[in-house]
Design a protein around this motif. Structure first.
Motif, PDB file in Angstrom:
ATOM      1  N   ASP A 163       0.637  -0.993   0.137  1.00 14.88           N
ATOM      2  CA  ASP A 163       0.278  -0.072   0.415  1.00 14.88           C
ATOM      3  C   ASP A 163       0.957   1.176   0.020  1.00 14.88           C
ATOM      4  O   ASP A 163       1.546   1.194   1.052  1.00 14.88           O
ATOM      5  CB  ASP A 163      -0.743  -0.704   1.176  1.00 14.88           C
ATOM      6  CG  ASP A 163      -2.049  -0.834   0.932  1.00 14.88           C
ATOM      7  OD1 ASP A 163      -2.463  -0.755  -0.306  1.00 14.88           O
ATOM      8  OD2 ASP A 163      -2.883  -1.045   1.719  1.00 14.88           O
ATOM      9  N   GLY A 164       0.336   2.253  -0.893  1.00 14.14           N
ATOM     10  CA  GLY A 164       1.179   3.492  -0.656  1.00 14.14           C
ATOM     11  C   GLY A 164       2.849   3.842  -1.685  1.00 14.14           C
ATOM     12  O   GLY A 164       3.066   4.148  -0.972  1.00 14.14           O
ATOM     13  N   VAL A 165       3.101   2.291  -2.079  1.00  9.63           N
ATOM     14  CA  VAL A 165       3.919   2.144  -2.813  1.00  9.63           C
ATOM     15  C   VAL A 165       3.806   2.203  -4.833  1.00  9.63           C
ATOM     16  O   VAL A 165       2.862   1.901  -5.037  1.00  9.63           O
ATOM     17  CB  VAL A 165       4.429   1.026  -2.395  1.00  9.63           C
ATOM     18  CG1 VAL A 165       5.809   1.165  -3.963  1.00  9.63           C
ATOM     19  CG2 VAL A 165       5.096   1.081  -1.381  1.00  9.63           C
ATOM     20  N   ILE A 166       4.495   2.932  -5.221  1.00  7.48           N
ATOM     21  CA  ILE A 166       4.142   3.350  -6.816  1.00  7.48           C
ATOM     22  C   ILE A 166       5.536   2.600  -7.584  1.00  7.48           C
ATOM     23  O   ILE A 166       6.029   2.091  -7.421  1.00  7.48           O
ATOM     24  CB  ILE A 166       4.393   4.830  -7.530  1.00  7.48           C
ATOM     25  CG1 ILE A 166       2.895   5.125  -6.063  1.00  7.48           C
ATOM     26  CG2 ILE A 166       3.776   4.910  -8.775  1.00  7.48           C
ATOM     27  CD1 ILE A 166       2.530   7.171  -6.686  1.00  7.48           C
ATOM     28  N   LEU A 167       4.139   1.385  -8.720  1.00  5.42           N
ATOM     29  CA  LEU A 167       5.544   1.078  -9.425  1.00  5.42           C
ATOM     30  C   LEU A 167       5.436   2.290 -10.587  1.00  5.42           C
ATOM     31  O   LEU A 167       4.730   2.472 -11.141  1.00  5.42           O
ATOM     32  CB  LEU A 167       4.310  -0.003  -9.675  1.00  5.42           C
ATOM     33  CG  LEU A 167       5.462  -0.986 -11.330  1.00  5.42           C
ATOM     34  CD1 LEU A 167       4.108  -2.348 -11.456  1.00  5.42           C
ATOM     35  CD2 LEU A 167       5.693  -0.512 -12.589  1.00  5.42           C
ATOM     36  N   THR A 168       7.378   2.509 -10.558  1.00  3.53           N
ATOM     37  CA  THR A 168       7.265   3.134 -10.869  1.00  3.53           C
ATOM     38  C   THR A 168       7.766   2.487 -12.712  1.00  3.53           C
ATOM     39  O   THR A 168       7.814   3.684 -14.376  1.00  3.53           O
ATOM     40  CB  THR A 168       8.989   4.047 -10.860  1.00  3.53           C
ATOM     41  OG1 THR A 168       9.840   3.231 -10.818  1.00  3.53           O
ATOM     42  CG2 THR A 168       7.678   4.793  -9.396  1.00  3.53           C
ATOM     43  N   ALA A 169       8.771   1.791 -13.384  1.00  5.53           N
ATOM     44  CA  ALA A 169       9.033   1.813 -14.267  1.00  5.53           C
ATOM     45  C   ALA A 169       9.761   0.445 -14.069  1.00  5.53           C
ATOM     46  O   ALA A 169       9.712  -0.866 -13.336  1.00  5.53           O
ATOM     47  CB  ALA A 169      10.824   2.561 -14.449  1.00  5.53           C
ATOM     48  N   ILE A 170      10.243  -0.884 -15.781  1.00  7.36           N
ATOM     49  CA  ILE A 170      10.839  -2.180 -15.606  1.00  7.36           C
ATOM     50  C   ILE A 170      11.668  -2.238 -16.422  1.00  7.36           C
ATOM     51  O   ILE A 170      11.365  -1.020 -16.716  1.00  7.36           O
ATOM     52  CB  ILE A 170       9.502  -2.842 -16.152  1.00  7.36           C
ATOM     53  CG1 ILE A 170       8.881  -2.360 -17.334  1.00  7.36           C
ATOM     54  CG2 ILE A 170       8.085  -3.249 -15.412  1.00  7.36           C
ATOM     55  CD1 ILE A 170       8.264  -3.533 -18.325  1.00  7.36           C
ATOM     56  N   THR A 171      13.021  -2.762 -16.459  1.00  2.29           N
ATOM     57  CA  THR A 171      13.324  -2.702 -17.078  1.00  2.29           C
ATOM     58  C   THR A 171      14.106  -4.558 -17.226  1.00  2.29           C
ATOM     59  O   THR A 171      14.101  -4.566 -16.393  1.00  2.29           O
ATOM     60  CB  THR A 171      14.878  -2.202 -16.504  1.00  2.29           C
ATOM     61  OG1 THR A 171      15.674  -2.501 -14.973  1.00  2.29           O
ATOM     62  CG2 THR A 171      14.952  -0.917 -16.073  1.00  2.29           C
ATOM     63  N   LEU A 172      14.528  -4.851 -18.233  1.00  2.00           N
ATOM     64  CA  LEU A 172      14.210  -5.539 -19.140  1.00  2.00           C
ATOM     65  C   LEU A 172      15.667  -5.408 -19.474  1.00  2.00           C
ATOM     66  O   LEU A 172      16.458  -4.924 -20.103  1.00  2.00           O
ATOM     67  CB  LEU A 172      13.611  -6.270 -20.222  1.00  2.00           C
ATOM     68  CG  LEU A 172      12.167  -5.621 -20.056  1.00  2.00           C
ATOM     69  CD1 LEU A 172      11.433  -5.839 -20.992  1.00  2.00           C
ATOM     70  CD2 LEU A 172      11.820  -7.273 -19.278  1.00  2.00           C
ATOM     71  N   PRO A 173      16.502  -6.943 -19.684  1.00  2.05           N
ATOM     72  CA  PRO A 173      17.666  -7.543 -21.057  1.00  2.05           C
ATOM     73  C   PRO A 173      17.476  -7.073 -21.657  1.00  2.05           C
ATOM     74  O   PRO A 173      16.657  -7.267 -22.644  1.00  2.05           O
ATOM     75  CB  PRO A 173      18.230  -8.608 -20.018  1.00  2.05           C
ATOM     76  CG  PRO A 173      16.947  -9.578 -20.031  1.00  2.05           C
ATOM     77  CD  PRO A 173      15.901  -8.001 -19.658  1.00  2.05           C
ATOM     78  N   LEU A 174      18.549  -6.509 -22.602  1.00  4.93           N
ATOM     79  CA  LEU A 174      18.407  -6.478 -24.281  1.00  4.93           C
ATOM     80  C   LEU A 174      18.583  -7.715 -24.813  1.00  4.93           C
ATOM     81  O   LEU A 174      19.518  -8.192 -24.538  1.00  4.93           O
ATOM     82  CB  LEU A 174      19.187  -5.410 -25.071  1.00  4.93           C
ATOM     83  CG  LEU A 174      19.416  -3.961 -24.418  1.00  4.93           C
ATOM     84  CD1 LEU A 174      20.396  -3.070 -24.913  1.00  4.93           C
ATOM     85  CD2 LEU A 174      18.083  -3.190 -23.744  1.00  4.93           C
ATOM     86  N   ALA A 175      17.417  -7.854 -25.701  1.00  3.34           N
ATOM     87  CA  ALA A 175      17.746  -8.895 -26.106  1.00  3.34           C
ATOM     88  C   ALA A 175      18.860  -9.030 -27.246  1.00  3.34           C
ATOM     89  O   ALA A 175      19.442  -8.512 -27.488  1.00  3.34           O
ATOM     90  CB  ALA A 175      16.795  -9.334 -27.790  1.00  3.34           C
ATOM     91  N   GLU A 176      19.630 -10.724 -27.087  1.00  2.90           N
ATOM     92  CA  GLU A 176      20.840 -10.513 -28.267  1.00  2.90           C
ATOM     93  C   GLU A 176      20.451 -10.817 -29.701  1.00  2.90           C
ATOM     94  O   GLU A 176      19.337 -10.743 -29.965  1.00  2.90           O
ATOM     95  CB  GLU A 176      21.736 -12.239 -27.559  1.00  2.90           C
ATOM     96  CG  GLU A 176      21.448 -12.344 -26.181  1.00  2.90           C
ATOM     97  CD  GLU A 176      21.953 -13.800 -25.816  1.00  2.90           C
ATOM     98  OE1 GLU A 176      21.667 -14.902 -26.339  1.00  2.90           O
ATOM     99  OE2 GLU A 176      22.109 -13.906 -24.185  1.00  2.90           O
ATOM    100  N   ALA A 177      21.381 -10.673 -30.311  1.00  2.00           N
ATOM    101  CA  ALA A 177      20.841 -10.891 -32.115  1.00  2.00           C
ATOM    102  C   ALA A 177      20.288 -12.212 -32.273  1.00  2.00           C
ATOM    103  O   ALA A 177      19.242 -11.760 -32.986  1.00  2.00           O
ATOM    104  CB  ALA A 177      22.410 -10.894 -32.544  1.00  2.00           C
ATOM    105  N   SER A 178      20.286 -13.634 -31.434  1.00  2.00           N
ATOM    106  CA  SER A 178      20.567 -14.417 -32.457  1.00  2.00           C
ATOM    107  C   SER A 178      18.942 -14.671 -31.382  1.00  2.00           C
ATOM    108  O   SER A 178      18.362 -16.007 -31.769  1.00  2.00           O
ATOM    109  CB  SER A 178      21.159 -15.775 -31.683  1.00  2.00           C
ATOM    110  OG  SER A 178      21.334 -15.811 -30.338  1.00  2.00           O
TER     111      SER A 178
END
Ligand code: FAD
Ligand code: FES
Ligand code: FES
Lengths: 277, 166
Positions: A163-178
């Motif tokens: 309670d009283g907390v805000i989700l501000t962002a998500i971060t993800l690993p960058l996809a590899e080329a393959s």
């Protein structure tokens, strides 16, 4: 029926929003895109909420690459995710997912942060973030916290957000080329919540598989992942069917959902390997 | 900080090109505000939980569900309803095509259909029937069986594209 909110306030920044929530005597409720919350209010599934409208906080919106990770602000809308070039390049699973969520007019207002906080077990984005091994960033009166997706989803509509907390962002690993990303689901009509769905990510290090709408929360299918890494698709299908915990409702029986999950995995693997199912 | 919460909120916005100021209850959604407070009955209220699309309006250039947006959130917004869209003539061809094709019977879904279809047509080009269907998948029609609606939208897309190249 008509909604019955306790009050409304528009937050100008994250700190203001946190102050408003702290002053709401436990009745504070974050309002983002409103595409789940206002529907629930109109049906009086939620009454007396002191609404803290965060939808205009510019800092919480947008997509960037920072420190070799993809960062998506909580207020980034489904329609923006569908067309964002950085997301298409670094997390195409989310691009695929957005097209499955509801309808155009709902995607124009619904936000990814709202979808994660709402934690509908049939929702696409929670399962995507789980399959991608994402991190969920939150801010509360005691500062910021980073919660791995694996620890975030607790139960039906229940998350690690206090309670009283805000989700501000998500971060993800960058996809590899393959790297390969695939989201497959079955729904009765376009835009409906899925009867069953899967997110499959194939990396150099191995497979990651999550399932949605087949249990009280999105599931990282560890046993099936292990079988996929061993090249045993038939074994993976059995493992997945054993791992999930679907319930039956007016849309589909538990047995049918379990069956569907296996079919979706077989088809997804056929697509990824290029071999017929 | 509780004093920052209000049960009535002052908003200033434009509706169909005209400036509007109002004081709205916190719970009022856009459709009740438009219909009951402003007397603009073009947008319809159907399910009030986002499923039927009868309430589709344009806010800041995008089609949205009027029942899933609070009037309090519309401060500073530019809102268009079917009344304004009709008066400005931007969807005259689409409205004529609906009539010509029998794409409406009771008319309950029609304002939402037009507002949603307008969005797709503004993207330009000639969308195929599957794309039109997909775009209108959030708008229910209990009368027509949809086929005539798809015909009308497809016809307008073709006519508009023809005009551009001519
Ligand atoms: C007809 C219909 C069909 C739909 N179909 C699908 C579908 O197929 N798949 C799917 O995934 N979704 C679907 N949705 C839901 C849609 O994706 C919503 O946008 C999403 O669930 C909630 O996002 P929101 O920004 O609208 O959040 P809101 O409705 O504003 O909020 C939802 C909840 O999350 C909390 N919250 C929101 N943002 C934050 C934040 N930043 N920090 C803390 N708490 C927060 C709110 O307090 C509230 O409890 C559908 C909705 C409708 C109306
Ligand atoms: S009244 Fe808004 S979608 Fe039905
Ligand atoms: S014309 Fe009656 S609902 Fe569409």
């Amino acid at each position: 029926m008509k909604a019955m909110a306790g009050g409304y306030a528009r937050a100008t920044d994250v700190q203001h929003a946190l102050d408003l929530l702290a002053g709401a005597d436990g009745m504070g409720r974050v309002l983002a895109g409103g595409q789940s919350l206002i529907a629930a209010m109109n049906m009086r599934l939620s009454t007396g909420d002191m609404l803290v409208d965060i939808s205009r906080i510019a800092d919480l919106r947008g997509v960037t690459v920072e420190e070799n990770r993809l960062r998506i602000g909580a207020l980034t809308r489904h329609a923006e995710i569908e067309t964002d070039p950085l997301i298409a390049e670094h997390a195409p699973l989310l691009t695929q997912a957005a097209g499955h969520i509801a309808h155009a007019a709902i995607r124009n207002r619904g936000t990814i942060g709202g979808a994660l906080a709402h934690a509908d077990p049939a929702a696409e984005f929670p399962a995507c973030v789980l399959a991608l091994g994402g991190m969920i960033h939150v801010q509360g009166p005691d500062g910021t916290r980073d919660i791995p997706a694996e620890d975030f989803f607790v139960d039906v509509f229940e998350t690690a957000l206090e309670d009283g907390v805000i989700l501000t962002a998500i971060t993800l690993p960058l996809a590899e080329a393959s790297e390969k990303h695939l989201l497959r689901e079955t729904a009765r009509r376009s835009g409906d919540y899925a009867l069953a769905g899967l997110c499959l990510v194939k990396r150099a290090a191995g497979h990651r598989l999550s399932a949605f709408s087949v249990g009280p929360r999105p599931l990282l299918a560890l046993a099936a992942m292990e079988r996929l890494d061993a090249g045993d698709i038939v074994g993976a299908v059995s493992a997945l069917r054993a791992e999930i915990d679907p319930t039956g409702d007016t849309q589909a029986s538990a047995a049918y959902r379990r069956h569907l999950a296996g079919v979706l995995l077989t088809r997804a693997m056929a697509e990824i390997t290029g071999e017929p199912a | 900080m509780t004093e920052a919460f209000r049960d009535r909120i002052d908003i200033a916005l434009t509706v169909n090109g005209e400036a509007v100021e109002a004081r709205v209850p916190a719970s009022r959604h856009m459709i009740d505000f438009l219909r009951l407070d402003l007397g603009l009955t073009g947008a319809h209220s159907g399910c009030e939980h986002g499923v039927c699309g009868a309430c589709t309006i344009h806010v800041d250039g995008q089609a949205v569900r009027g029942c899933l947006m609070l009037a309090a959130q519309a401060d500073g917004a530019e809102v268009w309803t079917l009344e304004g869209l009709t008066e400005s003539g931007v969807i005259r061809d689409l409205q004529d095509a609906f009539v010509a094709r029998n794409a409406l019977q009771c008319g309950y879904c029609t304002p939402g259909m037009l507002a949603s279809a307008m969005d797709l047509l503004e993207q330009g080009g000639i969308p195929d029937r599957a794309t039109i269907r997909e775009h209108l998948s959030g708008n229910y029609c209990r009368c027509t069986g949809y086929e005539a609606i798809i015909d009308a939208v497809e016809g307008v897309a073709k006519a508009r594209a023809g005009k551009e190249t001519a």
